[in-house]
Design a protein around this motif. Structure first.
Motif, PDB file in Angstrom:
ATOM      1  N   LEU A 158       0.678  -1.184  -0.034  1.00  0.00           N
ATOM      2  CA  LEU A 158       0.198  -0.022  -0.232  1.00  0.00           C
ATOM      3  C   LEU A 158       0.692   1.305  -0.063  1.00  0.00           C
ATOM      4  O   LEU A 158       0.763   2.072  -0.828  1.00  0.00           O
ATOM      5  CB  LEU A 158      -1.179   0.290   1.654  1.00  0.00           C
ATOM      6  N   VAL A 159       2.229   0.897   1.194  1.00  0.00           N
ATOM      7  CA  VAL A 159       3.098   2.154   0.901  1.00  0.00           C
ATOM      8  C   VAL A 159       3.616   2.667  -0.856  1.00  0.00           C
ATOM      9  O   VAL A 159       3.589   3.525  -1.335  1.00  0.00           O
ATOM     10  CB  VAL A 159       4.073   2.346   1.779  1.00  0.00           C
ATOM     11  N   HIS A 160       3.880   1.231  -1.462  1.00  0.00           N
ATOM     12  CA  HIS A 160       4.600   1.564  -2.510  1.00  0.00           C
ATOM     13  C   HIS A 160       3.302   2.348  -3.695  1.00  0.00           C
ATOM     14  O   HIS A 160       3.801   3.038  -4.166  1.00  0.00           O
ATOM     15  CB  HIS A 160       5.094   0.481  -3.428  1.00  0.00           C
ATOM     16  N   LEU A 161       1.835   1.687  -3.426  1.00  0.00           N
ATOM     17  CA  LEU A 161       1.359   2.450  -4.780  1.00  0.00           C
ATOM     18  C   LEU A 161       0.677   3.213  -4.494  1.00  0.00           C
ATOM     19  O   LEU A 161       1.174   4.015  -5.160  1.00  0.00           O
ATOM     20  CB  LEU A 161       0.195   1.800  -3.837  1.00  0.00           C
ATOM     21  N   TYR A 162       0.913   3.642  -2.884  1.00  0.00           N
ATOM     22  CA  TYR A 162       0.363   5.639  -2.673  1.00  0.00           C
ATOM     23  C   TYR A 162       1.337   6.501  -3.314  1.00  0.00           C
ATOM     24  O   TYR A 162       1.496   7.261  -3.690  1.00  0.00           O
ATOM     25  CB  TYR A 162       0.178   5.876  -0.973  1.00  0.00           C
ATOM     26  N   GLU A 163       3.206   5.929  -3.064  1.00  0.00           N
ATOM     27  CA  GLU A 163       4.243   6.834  -3.013  1.00  0.00           C
ATOM     28  C   GLU A 163       5.006   6.771  -4.483  1.00  0.00           C
ATOM     29  O   GLU A 163       4.305   7.589  -5.640  1.00  0.00           O
ATOM     30  CB  GLU A 163       5.177   6.348  -2.620  1.00  0.00           C
ATOM     31  N   THR A 164       3.976   5.588  -5.928  1.00  0.00           N
ATOM     32  CA  THR A 164       4.432   5.168  -6.856  1.00  0.00           C
ATOM     33  C   THR A 164       3.175   5.991  -7.946  1.00  0.00           C
ATOM     34  O   THR A 164       3.195   7.070  -8.810  1.00  0.00           O
ATOM     35  CB  THR A 164       4.053   4.330  -7.429  1.00  0.00           C
TER      36      THR A 164
END
Length: 402
Positions: A158-164
């Protein structure tokens, strides 16, 4: 009833949108919960920030026989002195479903005012959650609380998806869809490689250190050097968040910390609550606590938000600070301020058989395909409460360069 756990094909908000469409609900009826060991963050789908951030525990002050739940612990009139805590999560995993049920019931029904029977739940669970704990969580969600549907995701994806989603669409990192998520949480620290919104479990490396261990270490240091505060977890946790920082040069800072009086740039005072005039601990002199900022070229974060609750001590004159006030209990911090966060970077120096954070990151990246190494080193995302220490990112970058 719809039920989904982590899927390699679609993880996170994209799946939530599909889940909402399938159940014909709006994003406002999707409850999002990051169920951390220290804090629980909850809100609704579509909102940028959580609506509720409260301690994920029950607490009973020494002056009361009543257990306080979540937000009641941080209420303005709550007594912080000698609070006995009961946490549903230990070492990152759910061990007391009954306590968690009581906390969730208050968060969902009283704070969020959500109706579980007409809502879906997006729940963030820890990595490598055992099946027995997964079943206990499912029982809480469906049988006790009565949610219509559930999707369980891990934090790194989820963190990766948000930052991307925040990157330019033509950026190289956005096309590669790769990142290394470093999550320094309450119970432990993970370095997790993520590719195409899918966490590579074989590449995850864990460091058994988190915010709880740092608070316990500070309790030991303060109790040994000045006043016994081994039972004051919430007070020490507050002092840690307000006063601790990461050192860029430990040996140099240790030399400075040996100086006395005004020559010591790290010396500061934390005043304990007395339960009468103030129920919260506070920094006696904010300017004095920020003196270490002058040792750098402005590379660390601004601590101007470090304000006291009652504000009475920060307006004291310089000559008044020298006077000893026997009506107040207080303790001084010097090298403890940077020795406590140093545990994350050099746990072996403190007698712990653990690799430091930099080595943990390198091991996680080297466990992946060699073609991913340069992208993962370039895309390191920091998350978790312990990464908020001033200079944390600068120290990690400096350590990795070496």
């Amino acid at each position: 009833m719809r039920y989904l756990r982590n899927s390699p094909l679609s993880v996170g908000w994209f799946t939530v949108v599909r889940l909402v469409e399938a159940t014909k609900q709006t994003m406002s009826s999707v409850v999002v919960v990051d169920n951390g060991g220290g804090l629980i963050k909850a809100g609704f789908g579509g909102d940028r920030d959580p609506a509720v951030v409260v301690p994920n525990c029950l607490g009973r002050p020494a002056s009361s026989k009543k257990w306080l739940v979540a937000d009641q612990l941080i209420a303005a009139d709550a007594d912080f002195t000698s609070v006995s805590l009961r946490r549903p999560i230990d070492r990152g995993y759910l061990i007391n479903p009954d306590v968690q049920r009581e906390i969730w019931d208050r968060v969902f029904r009283s704070l969020l005012r959500a109706d579980p029977s007409s809502s879906s739940l997006l729940l963030v669970e820890p990595l490598f959650n055992p099946p027995s704990i997964q079943r206990a969580t499912d029982e809480l969600v469906f049988e006790d609380l009565g949610f219509r549907s559930l999707f369980v995701a891990d934090a790194p994806s989820l963190v990766h998806l948000y930052e991307t989603s925040r990157l330019p669409s033509d950026g190289f990192a956005a096309k590669a869809q790769c990142s290394l998520v470093v999550d320094c949480g309450f119970s432990f620290t993970h370095a997790a490689p993520v590719v195409q919104n899918f966490t590579l479990n074989y590449g995850i490396r864990r460091l058994d250190l988190g915010g709880k261990a740092l608070t316990n270490y500070l309790k030991e240091l303060v109790s040994y050097r000045s006043i016994n505060l081994m039972d004051e977890t919430m007070i020490i946790d507050d002092a840690k968040e307000k006063l601790c920082f990461v050192s860029l040069d430990v040996l140099h800072d240790l030399q400075l910390a040996r100086k006395s009086g005004k020559d010591n740039p790290f010396r500061c005072t934390y005043v304990l609550p007395d339960g009468i005039t103030h129920t919260r601990g506070f920094v006696k002199d904010v300017d004095e606590a920020q003196r270490f900022l002058s040792l750098t070229d402005g590379c660390c974060n601004d601590l101007s938000g470090m304000q006291v609750v009652d504000g009475q001590a920060d307006t004291e004159k310089a000559e008044d600070r020298k006077k000893v006030d026997f009506t107040k209990s207080e303790f001084n911090l010097t090298n403890e301020r940077f020795l406590v966060p140093e545990m994350i970077f050099c746990p072996a120096d403190l007698g712990m058989n653990q690799a430091g954070l930099a080595e943990c990151i390198v091991r996680a990246i080297h466990s992946c395909h060699p073609h991913l190494h340069p992208v993962l080193f370039e895309r390191i995302i920091l998350t978790g409460g312990s990464t908020l220490f001033p200079r944390f990112a600068e120290r990690l970058e400096k350590t990795c360069d070496h």
